[in-house]
Write a protein that holds these residues in place. Structure first.
Motif, short mmCIF file in Angstrom:
data_model
loop_
_atom_site.label_atom_id
_atom_site.label_comp_id
_atom_site.label_asym_id
_atom_site.label_seq_id
_atom_site.Cartn_x
_atom_site.Cartn_y
_atom_site.Cartn_z
N ARG A 113 -57.21 17.00 -23.02
CA ARG A 113 -58.19 15.94 -22.75
C ARG A 113 -58.58 15.53 -24.04
NH1 ARG A 113 -63.46 17.53 -19.32
NH2 ARG A 113 -63.96 19.10 -21.13
N PRO A 114 -58.06 14.27 -24.27
CA PRO A 114 -58.18 13.55 -25.66
C PRO A 114 -59.77 13.19 -25.73
CG PRO A 114 -56.30 12.75 -24.54
CD PRO A 114 -56.91 13.54 -23.57
N ALA A 115 -60.00 13.04 -26.95
CA ALA A 115 -61.38 12.73 -27.28
C ALA A 115 -61.91 11.46 -26.50
CB ALA A 115 -61.80 12.40 -28.72
N GLY A 116 -62.92 11.50 -25.95
CA GLY A 116 -63.75 10.44 -25.04
C GLY A 116 -63.04 10.16 -23.72
N GLU A 117 -61.89 11.02 -23.05
CA GLU A 117 -61.45 11.09 -21.96
C GLU A 117 -62.14 12.16 -20.88
OE1 GLU A 117 -57.31 10.73 -21.44
OE2 GLU A 117 -57.00 9.38 -23.19
N PRO A 118 -62.39 11.65 -19.83
CA PRO A 118 -63.11 12.79 -18.81
C PRO A 118 -62.21 13.74 -18.39
CG PRO A 118 -62.96 10.92 -17.72
CD PRO A 118 -62.35 10.56 -19.10
N ASP A 119 -60.99 13.39 -17.87
CA ASP A 119 -60.06 14.32 -17.36
C ASP A 119 -59.12 14.87 -18.33
OD1 ASP A 119 -61.22 13.66 -15.04
OD2 ASP A 119 -60.34 11.62 -14.96
N TYR A 120 -58.16 16.10 -17.59
CA TYR A 120 -56.92 16.61 -18.30
C TYR A 120 -56.05 15.94 -17.85
CZ TYR A 120 -59.81 20.50 -20.22
OH TYR A 120 -60.79 21.21 -20.96
N ARG A 121 -54.99 15.77 -18.72
CA ARG A 121 -53.85 15.34 -18.14
C ARG A 121 -52.50 16.08 -19.07
NH1 ARG A 121 -51.94 11.71 -22.20
NH2 ARG A 121 -53.57 10.67 -23.67
N ARG A 122 -51.15 15.95 -18.46
CA ARG A 122 -50.37 16.62 -19.19
C ARG A 122 -50.00 16.33 -20.24
NH1 ARG A 122 -46.41 19.92 -16.28
NH2 ARG A 122 -45.39 19.86 -18.37
N PHE A 123 -49.78 17.00 -21.50
CA PHE A 123 -49.57 16.93 -22.82
C PHE A 123 -48.13 16.81 -22.87
CE2 PHE A 123 -48.74 18.51 -27.09
CZ PHE A 123 -49.55 17.54 -27.88
N GLY A 124 -47.47 15.53 -23.17
CA GLY A 124 -46.26 15.08 -23.16
C GLY A 124 -45.45 15.07 -24.80
N PRO A 125 -44.41 14.64 -24.76
CA PRO A 125 -43.74 14.59 -26.04
C PRO A 125 -44.38 13.30 -26.90
CG PRO A 125 -42.03 14.84 -24.51
CD PRO A 125 -43.41 14.76 -23.84
N ALA A 126 -44.74 12.01 -26.15
CA ALA A 126 -45.37 11.08 -26.80
C ALA A 126 -46.55 11.48 -27.35
CB ALA A 126 -45.58 9.98 -26.08
N ASP A 127 -47.43 12.30 -26.41
CA ASP A 127 -48.69 12.75 -27.00
C ASP A 127 -48.39 13.66 -28.31
OD1 ASP A 127 -50.16 11.74 -25.03
OD2 ASP A 127 -49.54 13.31 -23.82
N GLU A 128 -47.58 14.62 -28.23
CA GLU A 128 -47.07 15.51 -29.52
C GLU A 128 -47.00 14.50 -30.78
OE1 GLU A 128 -43.88 18.42 -30.88
OE2 GLU A 128 -44.76 18.65 -28.81
N ARG A 129 -46.02 13.68 -30.44
CA ARG A 129 -45.85 12.63 -31.68
C ARG A 129 -46.91 12.02 -32.40
NH1 ARG A 129 -41.15 11.45 -28.14
NH2 ARG A 129 -42.06 9.81 -27.51
N GLY A 130 -47.93 11.48 -31.52
CA GLY A 130 -48.97 10.86 -31.89
C GLY A 130 -49.79 11.55 -32.50
N LEU A 131 -50.16 12.90 -32.18
CA LEU A 131 -51.01 13.87 -32.76
C LEU A 131 -50.17 14.16 -34.42
CD1 LEU A 131 -52.26 16.51 -30.61
CD2 LEU A 131 -53.40 14.93 -31.95
N LEU A 132 -49.01 14.35 -34.19
CA LEU A 132 -48.22 14.86 -35.44
C LEU A 132 -48.47 13.57 -36.60
CD1 LEU A 132 -45.15 16.46 -34.17
CD2 LEU A 132 -46.97 17.67 -35.28
N THR A 133 -48.55 12.37 -35.92
CA THR A 133 -48.56 11.52 -36.98
C THR A 133 -50.09 11.35 -37.58
OG1 THR A 133 -47.34 9.84 -35.72
CG2 THR A 133 -48.87 8.75 -37.08
N GLU A 134 -50.89 11.64 -36.78
CA GLU A 134 -52.30 11.92 -37.19
C GLU A 134 -52.39 13.08 -38.29
OE1 GLU A 134 -55.94 11.71 -34.86
OE2 GLU A 134 -54.79 11.44 -33.09
N TYR A 135 -52.04 14.02 -37.94
CA TYR A 135 -51.90 15.44 -38.88
C TYR A 135 -51.26 14.68 -40.38
CZ TYR A 135 -53.27 18.64 -35.67
OH TYR A 135 -53.98 19.40 -34.46
N ARG A 136 -50.04 13.91 -40.15
CA ARG A 136 -49.49 13.79 -41.46
C ARG A 136 -50.41 12.83 -42.43
NH1 ARG A 136 -44.86 12.70 -38.15
NH2 ARG A 136 -43.67 14.49 -37.87
#
Length: 556
Positions: free
Chosen positions: A519-542
């Protein structure tokens, strides 16, 4: 240590000539006298096998078979120590445990021989209990008697490994005096009678089974019943077959039992009490309602440095008050100052968890006996002259203590300190979950985010909308507590002692093979965490220089 005057050897010798049933295993029954005679024979054998000048240590790599309590009793009679060897360890780590504890004799069985294949164990004599060679070896010692000898309460009896989140397991020392005192204390606390039967289904290489189950049975002259390895489906049939009145548990084992199909005759059993840790108020209530057995949550540091006793009037959710003579305090490990008392809302919600939760320490005298050949670990436990338990607690104004998790299970979300165990207790109410584990994953900006692993009940697929609705309906779920990530597993990973394997879950994080919902920040519902989500998060960490905080992916 003046309060430890009896020895386990004395308790063993008292059973000589006692022909009442003493041990049940897979339908076979041995008398107390037969068990003691077997221990005396093994003590005499051990005395002949140990080289002159060697540490009197015997490694025991066994399931819960009759050989295990016989070798515990044999070591007590011989003034030796048993090192409980964990059969889930492998290769160099297993060899390290045996060699670190300086075992010159290793007792095992054929099922575990593949674990020893290829290991370098110089100077270690291996005895394989279920072989003709072993039976022939014992034959020469069959007439041995449990002689008094020169055993002291200060003699080492146990070297049992305690796990941690980092580093090799540490071998905690337990002397004959401490084990005998612990057994006698539990006899008094639970009113153990000679006609009782203690069911030992937790692994005997761990302190839970030996200190809290075997020792009080020995002290009271009660019978023990052994289960080779814990089995949820075999639990009630065993209990009924052996007439068990008492057992010990860890929280995960209780969850396994509750996950078995309910039957109309579940309450038809002889059990009076279960004693253990980390069952949680929800599971404990469900267990009592279903099986008619009260679970008593206790707390005792495995190393003996602190204990909490449940007394009449203990509030729901609390463990109890400090044991007599213990000067226990809940302190902030950074400032070394005592945390303020817990403040509760009208609905029981802990309102000041960030301030009230701290590490439990014993500031007074305590029976901690150290770790084998590990002075650094000794010093870490005894910082500032206090015994640091490594466990998180909070205390109410009346002095009752509440368990809040392990110190390494603390999370810091948006500058607020949270305890994983408290969140788990809330998520355990979710009807669709058979088991839940909560732990931290690094936040891309600062601190942590909450991640949960959930094992759904059989035949109940995970419903992200129902889960989100459940979270919204929990009045004591703080705004920072809701899981950002939810991993769905068919079966919760556990350690050899049936505790949830949080270290493995933390290592995998959100990069694992099983489905993850988020459930990304600000979103009310849970959704599947996919490859695009992982790539986006890793970009934030870097971008924020925090990628190094993430463990390496475990995907194959």
């Amino acid at each position: 240590m003046g309060f430890m005057r009896r020895t386990v050897a004395e308790l063993v010798r008292e059973r000589w000539g006692d022909h009442r049933p003493g041990l049940w295993f897979e339908g076979r029954v041995l008398s107390h006298h037969q068990v003691t005679a077997g221990a005396a024979a093994r003590a005499a054998l051990l005395a002949d096998l140990l080289p002159t000048g060697a540490e009197p240590h015997v490694g025991v790599l066994l399931d819960n078979t009759p050989e295990y309590p016989m070798w515990l009793s044999a070591a007590a009679l011989a003034g030796a120590a048993v090192a409980g060897i964990n059969p889930t360890r492998r290769g160099p780590e297993l060899a390290r445990d045996i060699l670190h504890t300086e075992c010159r004799v290793l007792v095992t069985e054929r099922i575990h021989l593949p674990l020893l294949a290829g290991l370098e164990l110089p100077g270690v004599r291996v005895l394989v209990t279920d072989t003709e060679e072993y039976a022939d070896l014992l034959t020469a010692y069959e007439g041995a008697r449990p002689e008094a000898g020169s055993v002291s309460p200060d003699d080492r009896l146990l070297l049992y490994f305690t796990s941690g989140s980092t580093g090799a397991p540490k071998a905690a020392i337990c002397t004959q005096g401490r084990l005998a005192a612990a057994g006698s204390s539990l006899v008094d606390h639970f009113g153990v009678r000679p006609q009782d039967t203690h069911y030992i289904c937790m692994p005997m290489f761990h302190g839970n089974a030996v200190i809290a189950d075997w020792a009080p049975a020995l002290a009271a002259g009660a019978r023990i019943a052994l289960r080779r390895r814990f089995s949820a489906s075999g639990f009630l049939p065993d209990v009924r077959a052996c007439g068990a009145t008492y057992f010990t548990y860890v929280g995960r084992a209780v969850q396994y039992l509750l996950a078995t199909p309910a039957r109309p005759d579940d309450r038809d059993n002889p059990l009076r009490t279960g004693f253990g840790t980390e069952a949680g108020a929800v599971d404990a209530a469900a267990f009592e309602q279903r099986f008619g057995v009260r679970l008593v949550e206790g707390y005792g540091s495995s190393e003996g440095g602190a204990a909490i006793q449940r007394t009449p009037g203990t509030p729901a959710g609390a463990i109890g008050r400090p044991a007599p003579g213990d000067d226990l305090a809940v302190v902030d490990p950074q400032t070394r100052t005592e945390c303020p008392a817990a403040v509760f809302g009208p609905d029981g919600l802990l309102l000041n968890g960030s301030a009230a939760i701290g590490e439990l320490v014993n500031r007074g005298a305590n029976p901690f006996e150290g770790y084998w050949r590990n002075p650094a670990a000794d010093l870490a436990r005894r910082r500032d002259g206090w015994y640091w338990t490594g466990d998180l607690f909070y205390r109410d104004r009346a002095g009752f203590l509440y368990f809040a998790g392990r110190a390494d299970d603390r999370l810091r979300v948006d500058s607020e300190n949270l305890a994983a165990a408290m969140i788990e207790n809330i998520l355990a109410r979710y009807r669709g979950a058979a088991a839940v584990a909560v732990y931290a994953v690094p936040d891309p900006v600062a601190g942590d985010q909450v991640m949960a692993t959930l094992a759904p009940r059989e035949g109940v697929p995970f419903d992200p909308r129902a889960f989100a609705a459940f979270l919204a309906g929990q009045p004591d779920l703080g705004t920072k507590m809701a899981p950002r990530f939810v991993r769905i597993v068919e079966r919760m990973p556990v350690t050899a002692t049936n505790k949830i394997h949080r270290a493995a879950l933390r290592r995998a994080g959100f990069r694992c093979d099983e489905p993850v919902w988020w459930r990304p920040a600000g979103e009310p519902d849970y959704r599947r965490f996919g490859p695009a989500d992982e790539r986006g998060l890793l970009t934030e960490y870097r971008a924020r220089g925090r990628e190094g905080l993430l463990p390496a992916t475990t995907r194959g």
